[in-house]
Structure formats: C-alpha cells, structure tokens
Design a protein around this motif. Sequence first.
Motif, mmCIF file in Angstrom:
data_model
loop_
_atom_site.group_PDB
_atom_site.id
_atom_site.type_symbol
_atom_site.label_atom_id
_atom_site.label_comp_id
_atom_site.label_asym_id
_atom_site.label_seq_id
_atom_site.Cartn_x
_atom_site.Cartn_y
_atom_site.Cartn_z
ATOM 1 N N THR A 134 43.873 29.574 -12.349
ATOM 2 C CA THR A 134 43.414 30.931 -12.649
ATOM 3 C C THR A 134 44.152 31.546 -13.830
ATOM 4 O O THR A 134 43.930 32.708 -14.161
ATOM 5 N N ASN B 129 43.840 39.494 -14.320
ATOM 6 C CA ASN B 129 43.175 40.734 -13.952
ATOM 7 C C ASN B 129 43.359 41.778 -15.063
ATOM 8 O O ASN B 129 44.397 41.814 -15.721
ATOM 9 N N GLY C 157 39.600 47.151 -10.838
ATOM 10 C CA GLY C 157 39.306 45.753 -11.087
ATOM 11 C C GLY C 157 38.541 45.497 -12.365
ATOM 12 O O GLY C 157 38.319 44.343 -12.739
ATOM 13 N N GLY D 204 47.933 40.416 -11.671
ATOM 14 C CA GLY D 204 47.328 39.333 -10.918
ATOM 15 C C GLY D 204 46.329 38.533 -11.728
ATOM 16 O O GLY D 204 46.121 38.766 -12.921
ATOM 17 N N ARG E 35 42.512 35.929 -11.349
ATOM 18 C CA ARG E 35 41.285 35.705 -10.587
ATOM 19 C C ARG E 35 40.631 34.411 -11.066
ATOM 20 O O ARG E 35 40.875 33.964 -12.195
ATOM 21 N N ARG F 45 41.752 35.300 -5.449
ATOM 22 C CA ARG F 45 42.638 36.371 -5.924
ATOM 23 C C ARG F 45 43.910 36.506 -5.105
ATOM 24 O O ARG F 45 44.729 37.397 -5.361
ATOM 25 N N GLU G 86 52.098 37.294 -8.654
ATOM 26 C CA GLU G 86 50.735 37.410 -9.109
ATOM 27 C C GLU G 86 50.149 36.081 -9.518
ATOM 28 O O GLU G 86 49.047 36.001 -9.975
#
Length: 450
Positions: free
Chosen positions: A156, A161, A167, A309, A311, A373, A426
């Motif tokens: 990822t 993010n 978001g 973070g 995703r 996530r 994260e």
Amino acid sequence: MTSDTGLPVLVIGAGPIGLAAAAHLLEHGIEPLVLESGPTAATAVRSWGHVRLFSPWAEVVDPAAEKLLAPTGWTRPDGQAYPTGRDWADLYLQPLADALGDRVRYDTRVTGVARAGRDRVVDADRDEQPFTVHTVHPDGHEERLLVRAVVDAAGTFSTPNPLGANGLPALGERAAADRISYRVPDLKDPADRARYTGKRTAVVGTGASAFTALAHLADLAQEESDTHAVWVLRRGITGSTYGGGAADQLPARGALGLAAKAAVDNGYADALTGFRTATVEQNADGKLTLVSEDGTRTGHLDQIIILTGLRPDLSYLTELRLALDNRLQAPTALAPLIDPNQHSCGTVYPHGAAELSHPEKNVYLVGMKSYGRAPTFLAMTGYEQVRSVAAHLAGDHAAATRIELTLPETGVCGGTGLHNQPTPTENPDTGCCTTPTTPHHTTPTTNRSC
C-alpha cells in the motif's frame, strides 16, 4: 489445483512478501511469475531505506526464501542485528530476487486483471478460465499475459491517505503539492534537509511515522533554531497517544513515542489537537495555512508532512469478484481479526488461505495489501500468509490450514502498554515496527516492518 497446468502463478510485487510467495510456490513445484513495477527488487522498501526495522534479521527472513538462497552462497546476517530498509533490500531481498532469476520481471506495471474472456458479470465457466493480466512498461509498451492464479503482494506504500479528515483530499491539497510530502523526511539527504531547515512544518498524523518526523525535526531544530514543527492531531492527547513508552514490549518502539513527546515537551513542536483538516490555504506571502472543519487555523506554514495512513490500490482488480470489508477494504473473513479498534499487530491471530480467499477462485491479496486500511501488519504474518496460500494452490490443504507461525514472546507488537488502543502506526508495504537508527539516540525512525 495441480501444478502441471502449464501456466505460472502471478505474484504482483517484488517486495518481502511477494518474493517470499514466489519462494513458497517454487517449494511446491509451482512456477511463479513476479511482476515488479520498479527497476529493482523491493522498490518501496528502498524508498524508506534510511529507516531501521524494529525487528531483527531473525524475524524478517522467510524460511522458504532462505532455503532458496542457500545454494547461492548467501550468508544470513546476524540474527540479532536490526537492518535498515536499505540493508533489507540489498542484503536479502535483491539476492532473493536474483536467485529467482527471470521469474522476476522489473519495470512491469499491472494495469488490469480479469478472467480470460469474462468480465465480472459473466458466470459461465468462469472458474475454468485462466486469468489475463494487462501490463505496461515505462516506454508505453503494453503486454497481455495468461496465468493460473493471482497473488497480489503489491502493498500500500504507493497510495498514502490524503490530508482531509473525511478521507478525501483537503481543498487546496493538490494545488499545494509542491510543499506537501507523504513520507518521513530523511534529513541526511541534502535536499530534504534544505527543505525543512529554518521552516515551520506541520506534521499531520498520530502514528509512528509522525513520531519519527517530529523527532527528526526536533533534532534539526536543535541545530537550526528557526526550525519548528506543528503537530496536527485529529484527537486529543491521552495516556496512550505516545504508545506504551517504557512498558512497550518493544523498547525501541516505546522510545519512538517518547522522542515525539520530548519534541513537544521541549518546545520544538506545538501540538494542535482535535484538528480535522478541511482546507489548505495559500496566503499572499506564499505561506500555507491549514483550516479545520470548525474553522480553526494553524497559522502560517512553510511545509506540510502528511502521515495519516495508507490504503490499497484496487483499481486494476475491478473485473475480479472480491469480497472486501466495507470499512477496512480487507478480505471480509480477515477484517474482524485485524480491526485496529480491537487489535495491535501482536494480537492478530495467524491466518492463511481460508481468511484471504474471495468469491473469485484463486485470487489472493496478501501482505500489507490484505490488511486494507488497517495499520497493524507484521512481516512474519505475511510470510505465514503466503506459505498457506502456496500450499493451497498446490492442493496441500492440510498444510494450508495448519498454523506454522509462532510469534516470539518479545519482538512483536503486542497490546501491552497500549490499553487495546490502535497500534500507533500507519504502515506501508511491509509492517508496523522499526527501531531507532542509533538505539540510544533520542531520534528513532519510523515504522515499516516487524
């Protein structure tokens, strides 16, 4: 599924979990085809090469990979030593990719995966069809490949993010892209050092990467007095904000939180709590200002580091029938086991093919990508995932369901000291724990892998 179909199993990503998957497949007599979008093995790992892992070499080398490396004369590094990301890539992952030979193809980006001759709507004979994989190379050349199964270990790291608390990118985030970073700075790099020296920088996030950035900027501020950080948190500061501290099962991870706390306590960073970013404003004087949903403003900033973070990129999997949790974007059977509201990476139960399966037969998301996530991934857990998946694809269902992962009593991220709060991390592509570059220095590095 037998091993004599004539088609390879596709592995997406030549990082630690993807290469381990290839080693396990070979151990079962199954030919892997590893496609890596970058020019070398472990491209994502190399991008945080200055970071030192929390886990020692003994915990970040896959057993099947080590067997594959043995005939090459490879020497395993000291099991008790802590590698940097660059060490991991140069001393283990690239040699492993080299041992796999032409089974690994570089500069090959996957743009789509589907059943041959079947879009996601068509049921007829679906499971009997191979997969068709669309790829593109840096020169624009496109290629189609046929494979028998898909193991997506792309991680990822390439999809951080955005800044917006909802978001989505904050208004103005894209326009200010030249002064926004989504990576922990390497202040030994002259360009990074110049970017932040004498500047007022917002650090957004509450994980280990944010702790790292704060600690590094605090060190820089001790040398360059005009350097200052503004730590932007969406929640308030509580007893668990900085992690477990001295009570943490991993002392180095505890030191990371304590270094961030020291940055605030010593005045090198101001903490701005309860701040949910809505807008990035560009001011007439060229400065930036963050504006929260309730109208609170940060004051003028020169740079912004966003560490909120990561995703998964699911864009090339849209023609496959995936069953993903609607919150975490992880496989539905796995999601309850990794929910960060309930688990840290030391409390996630070992799992394999059964929890990673989808309605689309012989498709598996593994490694950090399987966690969607959720931020609590362990490299050791990823190795167990691909061991199970390879066994399942080989038809050895007893091995696929058997649990072979034994987590050490220490050296993993447990809940002790965290009071069941989400692990402060994260992570990107490979994991949740790292150790300080210098164990007794006050500036730990960021989280990447256990």
